[in-house]
Scaffold this motif. Structure first.
Motif, PDB file in Angstrom:
ATOM      1  N   UNK A 180     -39.913 -14.056  -6.612  1.00 28.45           N
ATOM      2  CA  UNK A 180     -38.673 -13.335  -6.334  1.00 28.45           C
ATOM      3  C   UNK A 180     -37.849 -14.060  -5.269  1.00 28.45           C
ATOM      4  N   UNK A 181     -38.516 -14.576  -4.250  1.00 26.09           N
ATOM      5  CA  UNK A 181     -37.799 -15.320  -3.210  1.00 26.09           C
ATOM      6  C   UNK A 181     -37.173 -16.576  -3.800  1.00 26.09           C
ATOM      7  N   UNK A 182     -37.898 -17.266  -4.661  1.00 30.14           N
ATOM      8  CA  UNK A 182     -37.375 -18.467  -5.311  1.00 30.14           C
ATOM      9  C   UNK A 182     -36.179 -18.109  -6.187  1.00 30.14           C
ATOM     10  N   UNK A 183     -36.293 -16.994  -6.925  1.00 30.50           N
ATOM     11  CA  UNK A 183     -35.191 -16.548  -7.780  1.00 30.50           C
ATOM     12  C   UNK A 183     -33.974 -16.208  -6.922  1.00 30.50           C
ATOM     13  N   UNK A 184     -34.204 -15.573  -5.781  1.00 31.25           N
ATOM     14  CA  UNK A 184     -33.101 -15.232  -4.872  1.00 31.25           C
ATOM     15  C   UNK A 184     -32.420 -16.471  -4.333  1.00 31.25           C
ATOM     16  N   UNK A 185     -33.186 -17.508  -4.041  1.00 31.82           N
ATOM     17  CA  UNK A 185     -32.604 -18.766  -3.556  1.00 31.82           C
ATOM     18  C   UNK A 185     -31.789 -19.418  -4.660  1.00 31.82           C
ATOM     19  N   UNK A 186     -32.310 -19.368  -5.901  1.00 29.87           N
ATOM     20  CA  UNK A 186     -31.575 -19.951  -7.026  1.00 29.87           C
ATOM     21  C   UNK A 186     -30.271 -19.214  -7.256  1.00 29.87           C
ATOM     22  N   UNK A 187     -30.329 -17.871  -7.191  1.00 32.42           N
ATOM     23  CA  UNK A 187     -29.122 -17.070  -7.360  1.00 32.42           C
ATOM     24  C   UNK A 187     -28.114 -17.377  -6.255  1.00 32.42           C
ATOM     25  N   UNK A 188     -28.614 -17.494  -5.026  1.00 28.40           N
ATOM     26  CA  UNK A 188     -27.743 -17.762  -3.878  1.00 28.40           C
ATOM     27  C   UNK A 188     -27.083 -19.130  -4.001  1.00 28.40           C
ATOM     28  N   UNK A 189     -27.845 -20.157  -4.393  1.00 27.23           N
ATOM     29  CA  UNK A 189     -27.260 -21.493  -4.507  1.00 27.23           C
ATOM     30  C   UNK A 189     -26.249 -21.524  -5.655  1.00 27.23           C
ATOM     31  N   UNK A 190     -26.486 -20.747  -6.708  1.00 25.46           N
ATOM     32  CA  UNK A 190     -25.517 -20.669  -7.801  1.00 25.46           C
ATOM     33  C   UNK A 190     -24.235 -20.007  -7.348  1.00 25.46           C
ATOM     34  N   UNK A 191     -24.337 -18.978  -6.492  1.00 21.15           N
ATOM     35  CA  UNK A 191     -23.153 -18.306  -5.962  1.00 21.15           C
ATOM     36  C   UNK A 191     -22.399 -19.232  -5.010  1.00 21.15           C
ATOM     37  N   UNK A 192     -23.153 -20.003  -4.214  1.00 17.77           N
ATOM     38  CA  UNK A 192     -22.512 -20.928  -3.286  1.00 17.77           C
ATOM     39  C   UNK A 192     -21.700 -21.966  -4.051  1.00 17.77           C
ATOM     40  N   UNK A 193     -22.255 -22.494  -5.146  1.00 15.72           N
ATOM     41  CA  UNK A 193     -21.530 -23.483  -5.958  1.00 15.72           C
ATOM     42  C   UNK A 193     -20.292 -22.853  -6.565  1.00 15.72           C
ATOM     43  N   UNK A 194     -20.421 -21.629  -7.057  1.00  9.45           N
ATOM     44  CA  UNK A 194     -19.274 -20.940  -7.666  1.00  9.45           C
ATOM     45  C   UNK A 194     -18.166 -20.684  -6.665  1.00  9.45           C
TER      46      UNK A 194
END
Length: 159
Positions: free
Chosen positions: A141-155
């Motif tokens: 879940x933490x890894x998924x949250x980091x992936x989601x966060x980095x995707x939002x940062x790129x967007x």
């Protein structure tokens, strides 16, 4: 009412107010004394020997004796005892430590303590399995949250 009955009634009414007088003063010295008394009743060496024996039962038979010998050889019992005492003095009041020493010094307490290794060997595999499962899920879940966060940062950088 007779004089004896009146005195007994008065004693019964006053007794609850005198109970705190029987409590140990909760000082570091009293805690240490009661922790020492507990450690005499429940020696860490006995606990560690019992735990090692029960843990060894989970290993293949040909590895059990070596495991117990290595645990005995490398376990610093002085450090374990000091850690147990320090944690007890920090955590429990003098009265609580006294109660623990009284209980584990009793026949029932000794009987319960003699079964603690068996109890722990029964519950530890399931507990460890659940802890490992929860840890794996939490990491996922933490890894998924980091992936989601980095995707939002790129967007947000692209906007």
């Amino acid at each position: 009412m007779s004089a004896i009955a009146a005195r007994l009634l008065l004693l019964a009414l006053l007794l609850p107010f005198s109970l705190p007088a029987f409590a140990l003063e909760d000082t570091p010295q009293n805690r240490a004394l009661e922790a020492d008394r507990y450690l005499e009743v429940v020696p860490p060496q006995s606990m560690m020997t019992d735990m090692s024996s029960k843990m060894a039962e989970t290993l293949p038979e040909e590895q059990r004796d070596q495991f117990k010998a290595l645990m005995t050889k490398y376990l610093d019992l002085g450090r374990v005892t000091a850690a147990i005492k320090a944690a007890m003095v920090k955590t429990f009041t003098a009265d609580e430590l006294k109660a623990l020493a009284d209980f584990y010094g009793s026949d029932v307490g000794r009987s319960a303590m003699s079964k603690m290794g068996t109890y722990m060997s029964e519950v530890m595999p399931a507990t460890m399995s659940e802890v490992q499962s929860a840890l794996a899920k939490a990491q996922g879940e933490a890894h998924q949250g980091q992936s989601d966060q980095s995707g939002q940062d790129k967007g947000s950088k692209e906007n």
